[in-house]
Scaffold this motif. Structure first.
Motif, PDB file in Angstrom:
ATOM      1  N   ALA A  80     -79.550  79.616  41.814  1.00  0.00           N
ATOM      2  CA  ALA A  80     -80.914  80.051  42.089  1.00  0.00           C
ATOM      3  C   ALA A  80     -81.233  81.228  41.177  1.00  0.00           C
ATOM      4  N   GLY A  81     -82.414  81.202  40.595  1.00  0.00           N
ATOM      5  CA  GLY A  81     -82.879  82.338  39.805  1.00  0.00           C
ATOM      6  C   GLY A  81     -83.905  83.119  40.595  1.00  0.00           C
ATOM      7  N   LEU A  82     -83.677  84.418  40.772  1.00  0.00           N
ATOM      8  CA  LEU A  82     -84.614  85.293  41.475  1.00  0.00           C
ATOM      9  C   LEU A  82     -85.384  86.112  40.448  1.00  0.00           C
ATOM     10  N   TRP A  83     -86.717  86.121  40.577  1.00  0.00           N
ATOM     11  CA  TRP A  83     -87.612  86.806  39.645  1.00  0.00           C
ATOM     12  C   TRP A  83     -88.497  87.742  40.453  1.00  0.00           C
ATOM     13  N   TYR A  84     -88.712  88.963  39.986  1.00  0.00           N
ATOM     14  CA  TYR A  84     -89.347  89.965  40.827  1.00  0.00           C
ATOM     15  C   TYR A  84     -89.963  91.067  39.973  1.00  0.00           C
ATOM     16  N   PRO A  85     -90.921  91.828  40.543  1.00  0.00           N
ATOM     17  CA  PRO A  85     -91.452  92.991  39.824  1.00  0.00           C
ATOM     18  C   PRO A  85     -90.370  94.045  39.688  1.00  0.00           C
ATOM     19  N   ALA A  86     -90.237  94.605  38.502  1.00  0.00           N
ATOM     20  CA  ALA A  86     -89.099  95.480  38.208  1.00  0.00           C
ATOM     21  C   ALA A  86     -89.564  96.819  37.663  1.00  0.00           C
ATOM     22  N   GLU A  87     -88.666  97.772  37.751  1.00  0.00           N
ATOM     23  CA  GLU A  87     -88.866  99.029  37.035  1.00  0.00           C
ATOM     24  C   GLU A  87     -88.685  98.760  35.535  1.00  0.00           C
ATOM     25  N   PRO A  88     -89.334  99.533  34.670  1.00  0.00           N
ATOM     26  CA  PRO A  88     -89.040  99.396  33.235  1.00  0.00           C
ATOM     27  C   PRO A  88     -87.541  99.554  32.998  1.00  0.00           C
ATOM     28  N   ALA A  89     -86.959  98.615  32.288  1.00  0.00           N
ATOM     29  CA  ALA A  89     -85.502  98.602  32.170  1.00  0.00           C
ATOM     30  C   ALA A  89     -85.101  98.106  30.788  1.00  0.00           C
ATOM     31  N   ALA A  90     -85.399  98.910  29.774  1.00  0.00           N
ATOM     32  CA  ALA A  90     -85.122  98.503  28.400  1.00  0.00           C
ATOM     33  C   ALA A  90     -83.629  98.309  28.150  1.00  0.00           C
TER      34      ALA A  90
END
Length: 426
Positions: free
Chosen positions: A94-104
């Motif tokens: 399963a791939g989970l996709w979500y709003p994230a903090e900037p994470a360069a």
């Protein structure tokens, strides 16, 4: 085309069910299973692969949030595998996709992991008329950062489960999945092991789709689709349970050593929707019917299977059709619409095709300047990929925004003059 080869676009096999039902005693030619085209008609000169694989890119999501992702290896040891019963438990990715903090500092996730991408290049791409080695499938990056922490300001996240078409890997919905995540949803994209073309597990192990029977009569196709639908429904219920246990602080057995910061407690399962393309759309409707945890369902051009095709829904439902399809031309849509009592929305995407609701609509046209793709219009229609994708993204964010986050826009019933590609069906 040998029936043991699985391809990812073409005839909608679920229509075989309604064809059989509508004409008792009539045996039409066996249709190709959904998302697997029949043998090409006509002749074309085989295309030679370019010396250097052609690069491919995915369009960026448009929402206000950066996107993070993580792949989970899940094991359901409460049941044997429904498609390969010799396996004592069901393994899923399963791939989970979500709003994230900037994470360069976190790497971008690939469209397909390396071994699955190599398998796609060797098997799936040639079945679409694209020679192995012609396109750089392994070089496609998504816009999501692997393991990025969840955006704290996003709060608790409504959940959307995503299910692809029959035989399709979860990657085929990436452009829509990223879009929903960028607008504040936690999206869980599921692979159906032994049905999807290829599923890569930790360590580079790839499990391919089981071979199809040689005799694909309408009855065999119907039985296969029903089997695949039942397996996906059980998978979805299991994954919803996993998310619930994560929220309660339990850590299910997975192949991921550590979850991204904030992910375990992010899911708001009181606001759960489900989205599917083709067979995945039928699964979405059935899951919404069966599971009280699901509040709304969206179907991207999928014919509906019984029993939900006959019972309808009391919950919000969105249907997006392609080309010239209409509610009255697909018997399963007609019966479903008549039986449903919940809020219903139906939109037709003019000049689209069945494959327009997959990432192939934005990937394949990038090849055509140097590499002709056989029957490209038959695969993805003639609507420009930019407008097709924008219409889908706008409709889906409006639908889940209205029914999962209580932000009605009126778009679904009145797209307006800015969207001539979209027609409201009645």
């Amino acid at each position: 085309m040998p029936t043991t080869r699985r391809t990812l676009l073409g005839t909608l096999a679920a229509a075989a069910l309604t064809t059989v039902a509508a004409a008792p005693g009539h045996r039409p030619p066996a249709p190709a299973p959904e998302n697997r085209p029949a043998a090409p008609t006509g002749k074309h000169t085989p295309t030679r692969a370019p010396r250097t694989p052609l690069p491919l890119r995915l369009p960026a999501p448009t929402g206000p949030w950066p996107v993070g992702t993580v792949a989970l290896h899940l094991v359901d040891d409460s049941r044997p595998d429904p498609l390969l019963p010799t396996q004592p438990c069901r393994e899923l990715m399963a791939g989970l996709w979500y709003p994230a903090e900037p994470a360069a500092g976190h790497p971008k996730a690939p469209w397909l992991p390396p071994a699955a991408a190599a398998d796609w290049d060797a098997h799936s791409a040639p079945a679409l008329g694209i020679p192995a080695g012609a396109a750089d499938w392994q070089g496609i990056d998504t816009h999501a950062r692997t393991g990025a922490p969840v955006a704290r300001r996003a709060g608790r996240l409504p959940v959307v489960l995503f299910s692809s078409g029959d035989g399709g890997p979860r990657a085929l919905g990436t452009t829509l999945v990223e879009e929903l995540a960028s607008h504040g949803h936690l999206v869980v994209a599921l692979d159906s092991t032994y049905e999807a073309e290829q599923v890569e597990f930790p360590g580079g192990r790839v499990e391919r789709a089981l071979p199809l029977p040689d005799d694909l009569t309408p009855e065999v196709v119907a039985a296969l689709l029903a089997q695949h639908s039942r397996a996906r429904l059980a998978d979805a219920r299991f994954v919803l349970g996993v998310l619930g246990r994560l929220a309660r602080g339990h850590r299910p057995r997975t192949g991921t050593p550590r979850l991204p910061r904030g992910l375990a407690e992010a899911a708001d399962l009181t606001r759960t929707g489900v989205l599917g393309q083709s067979l995945g759309g039928s699964v979405a409707a059935q899951l919404a019917h069966d599971d009280p945890r699901v509040r709304a369902a969206a179907d991207l051009d999928g014919a509906l299977l019984p029993p939900v095709a006959d019972t309808g829904l009391t919950k919000p439902f969105l249907l997006m059709a392609s080309g010239t399809k209409a509610l009255r031309t697909e018997p399963s849509w007609t019966s479903f619409w008549t039986a449903s009592t919940g809020p219903r929305h139906a939109l037709r995407l003019r000049d689209a095709a069945h494959g327009s609701y997959t990432d192939l609509q934005v990937l394949l046209p990038q090849l055509t300047p140097r590499l002709p793709v056989p029957d490209l219009a038959g695969l993805i229609g003639t609507l420009t990929p930019h407008r097709s994708l924008a219409a889908q993204r706008t409709a889906l964010t409006a639908f889940f925004g209205q029914y999962l986050t209580d932000r009605p826009t009126g778009f679904l019933d009145h797209p307006g003059n800015a969207w001539p590609e979209l027609e409201v069906l009645h």
